[in-house]
Design a protein around this motif. Structure first.
Motif, PDB file in Angstrom:
ATOM      1  N   ILE A   1     -15.516  -4.155   5.131  1.00 52.92           N
ATOM      2  CA  ILE A   1     -14.089  -4.445   4.998  1.00 52.92           C
ATOM      3  C   ILE A   1     -13.847  -5.946   5.027  1.00 52.92           C
ATOM      4  CG2 ILE A   1     -11.903  -4.331   6.264  1.00 52.92           C
ATOM      5  CD1 ILE A   1     -12.528  -1.438   6.912  1.00 52.92           C
TER       6      ILE A   1
ATOM      7  N   TYR B   1     -12.405  -8.224   1.947  1.00 48.23           N
ATOM      8  CA  TYR B   1     -11.172  -8.977   2.214  1.00 48.23           C
ATOM      9  C   TYR B   1     -11.367 -10.447   1.862  1.00 48.23           C
ATOM     10  CZ  TYR B   1      -7.012 -10.520   4.804  1.00 48.23           C
ATOM     11  OH  TYR B   1      -5.807 -11.064   5.166  1.00 48.23           O
TER      12      TYR B   1
ATOM     13  N   VAL C   1      -6.268  -6.266  -1.638  1.00 48.71           N
ATOM     14  CA  VAL C   1      -7.532  -6.252  -2.381  1.00 48.71           C
ATOM     15  C   VAL C   1      -7.286  -5.949  -3.856  1.00 48.71           C
ATOM     16  CG1 VAL C   1      -9.716  -5.027  -2.667  1.00 48.71           C
ATOM     17  CG2 VAL C   1      -8.956  -5.695  -0.373  1.00 48.71           C
ATOM     18  N   TYR C   2      -6.637  -4.843  -4.133  1.00 48.58           N
ATOM     19  CA  TYR C   2      -6.407  -4.440  -5.524  1.00 48.58           C
ATOM     20  C   TYR C   2      -5.402  -5.357  -6.213  1.00 48.58           C
ATOM     21  CZ  TYR C   2      -9.075  -0.093  -5.297  1.00 48.58           C
ATOM     22  OH  TYR C   2     -10.092   0.822  -5.217  1.00 48.58           O
TER      23      TYR C   2
ATOM     24  N   TYR D   1      -3.707  -4.139   3.545  1.00 50.80           N
ATOM     25  CA  TYR D   1      -5.087  -4.374   3.119  1.00 50.80           C
ATOM     26  C   TYR D   1      -5.395  -3.886   1.709  1.00 50.80           C
ATOM     27  CZ  TYR D   1     -10.162  -4.176   3.045  1.00 50.80           C
ATOM     28  OH  TYR D   1     -11.473  -4.326   2.687  1.00 50.80           O
ATOM     29  N   ARG D   2      -5.137  -2.607   1.427  1.00 50.74           N
ATOM     30  CA  ARG D   2      -5.523  -2.067   0.125  1.00 50.74           C
ATOM     31  C   ARG D   2      -4.766  -2.770  -1.006  1.00 50.74           C
ATOM     32  NH1 ARG D   2      -4.822   4.241  -1.265  1.00 50.74           N
ATOM     33  NH2 ARG D   2      -5.127   4.333   0.994  1.00 50.74           N
TER      34      ARG D   2
ATOM     35  N   ASN E   1      -8.890   5.092  -1.827  1.00 54.38           N
ATOM     36  CA  ASN E   1      -9.415   3.731  -1.764  1.00 54.38           C
ATOM     37  C   ASN E   1     -10.368   3.394  -2.900  1.00 54.38           C
ATOM     38  OD1 ASN E   1      -8.008   3.119   0.548  1.00 54.38           O
ATOM     39  ND2 ASN E   1      -9.648   3.701   1.936  1.00 54.38           N
ATOM     40  N   ARG E   2     -10.996   4.403  -3.494  1.00 59.23           N
ATOM     41  CA  ARG E   2     -11.981   4.146  -4.559  1.00 59.23           C
ATOM     42  C   ARG E   2     -11.456   4.516  -5.937  1.00 59.23           C
ATOM     43  NH1 ARG E   2     -17.661   6.064  -1.600  1.00 59.23           N
ATOM     44  NH2 ARG E   2     -17.406   4.719   0.233  1.00 59.23           N
TER      45      ARG E   2
ATOM     46  N   THR F   1       0.818  -1.210   0.000  1.00 61.98           N
ATOM     47  CA  THR F   1       0.000   0.000   0.000  1.00 61.98           C
ATOM     48  C   THR F   1       0.854   1.263   0.000  1.00 61.98           C
ATOM     49  OG1 THR F   1      -1.802  -1.159   1.110  1.00 61.98           O
ATOM     50  CG2 THR F   1      -1.807   1.237   1.234  1.00 61.98           C
TER      51      THR F   1
ATOM     52  N   THR G   1       0.690   3.950  -3.013  1.00 62.12           N
ATOM     53  CA  THR G   1       0.735   5.343  -2.566  1.00 62.12           C
ATOM     54  C   THR G   1       2.055   5.586  -1.841  1.00 62.12           C
ATOM     55  OG1 THR G   1      -0.278   4.828  -0.432  1.00 62.12           O
ATOM     56  CG2 THR G   1      -1.785   5.385  -2.234  1.00 62.12           C
TER      57      THR G   1
END
Length: 378
Positions: free
Chosen positions: A125, A129, A90-91, A86-87, A60-61, A8, A36
């Motif tokens: 969330i 996940y 997911v992506y 986490y981010r 996040n979007r 992330t 990021t």
């Protein structure tokens, strides 16, 4: 084998610095993508010779990030994608599937009972996940505690692999010259008792407990390595308690150090006792580093220590986490005139080389069990 690590961000943090250390020991050609914040750890990775790409994700979007990441993965012709935080998990898992990568794995660094990466866990969330977790071959837990939380969340036990975080113990070995240099640079009187702490200055770390405890002990110093939103409040608290001259917030301190700020190994040589006041941790890497420096460790939640028998870390003491209790324990430590200890068994247990070997086993499993219709890119 070529692997792409997706994370992330690359500011100074436990997961970020663990990734850098791990890449020094993995016998795999690796690149890194940060969604990021290409911060200090990105600079360190580049200095190590690792290619780092900043995806420039705007939030996040930012769904356009999936397409950019998919193209980057496809163009790189990677055999495996490994996601962190986490981010990125997911992506990254979605993009890896779209790119046709043979296998993807994820490391869960920061799952707590009620938070993930310092944010409250919500039903949404968790649902996101779990739905994307199925796109990978396995999820790596950095401690037995995190593995248990993943099972409780609904991740099938057979998909969870335990690969504890690791350290390079030699970097943290006590050095009397570094001790003298750091103390002189910070203006700490000779013979003063110094307490140390390392971590992001966020509410969950509860560094206010350490500030209050040390403020109640005349002539005792506190050195905190780390930065975060709680820094102004902690400085104000130290001033309000009349201890601002003895409580130093040093800002971000990596393992390398540089400029006027000592690195974490030098800092640990300069202190006499290490404290970790977090009520919840996913591992507790800084506490293991302190054990490697021969320090007694006072800790609340610390899976790295709690998951082992007491014989692995005889210099570690569990505390409940109130300022009064910490003050009393520190007072006893001062009276006992603690000396440096040999690194305990826990330090060898968390050697980064063992972590690397375990992770390579996960990679082999992920590639060996990849569906036969998954496009091979090698």
């Amino acid at each position: 084998m070529r692997a792409l690590h997706i994370i992330t961000g690359l500011g100074v943090g436990g997961a970020e610095q663990q990734l850098r250390l791990l890449l020094r020991h993995l016998p795999v050609e690796c690149d890194v993508v940060t969604l990021t914040n290409p911060g200090p750890v990105a600079d360190g990775l580049r200095a190590d010779g690792v290619r780092v790409v900043h995806l420039g994700m705007r939030g996040n979007r930012d769904l356009s990030a999936v397409g950019r990441l998919t193209r980057l993965i496809r163009d790189g012709r990677y055999d495996l994608v490994h996601t962190h935080l986490y981010r990125a998990c997911v992506y990254g898992r979605i993009a890896a599937r779209l790119a046709g990568v043979r296998a993807a794995v994820a490391t869960e660094h920061s799952l707590g009972r009620a938070e993930i990466e310092g944010r409250p866990l919500t039903r949404g969330i968790r649902a996101l996940y779990l739905s994307t977790e199925r796109l990978g071959a396995a999820t790596v837990a950095v401690s037995s505690t995190v593995a248990g939380r993943l099972r409780d969340w609904g991740v099938p036990a057979e998909r969870i692999r335990l690969v504890p975080n690791g350290i390079d113990a030699d970097r943290f070995r006590f050095d009397p010259d570094r001790r003298l240099a750091v103390r002189a640079a910070l203006g700490i009187p000779e013979g003063a008792f110094v307490v140390g702490g390392v971590g992001r200055l966020v509410p969950g770390k509860r560094f206010d407990v350490a500030v209050r405890a040390v403020a109640a002990l005349p002539d005792v110093w506190l050195l905190l390595a780390g930065d975060g939103p709680e820094a102004p409040a902690l400085r104000a608290l130290a001033a309000r308690l009349g201890a601002a001259d003895r409580i130093r917030l040093l800002g971000e301190c990596g393992t390398e150090g540089g400029g006027p700020v000592p690195g974490v190994p030098a800092l640990l040589s300069a202190v006499d006792t290490f404290v970790s006041t977090s009520r919840e941790e996913s591992f507790g890497l800084a506490a293991v580093e302190a054990l490697a420096a021969g320090l007694p460790v006072l800790h609340d939640a610390c899976p790295a220590i709690d998951d082992l028998s007491a014989a692995h870390a005889p210099g570690a003491t569990r505390i409940a986490g109130s300022p009064d209790e910490l003050t009393a324990v520190l007072r006893r430590r001062i009276q006992a005139c603690p000396d440096r200890r040999p690194p305990p068994r826990a330090v060898g247990h968390y050697d980064i080389r063992r972590s690397s070997e375990r992770l390579m086993d996960v990679y082999a499993y992920a590639l060996d069990t990849a569906p036969p219709n998954r496009r091979a890119l090698s």
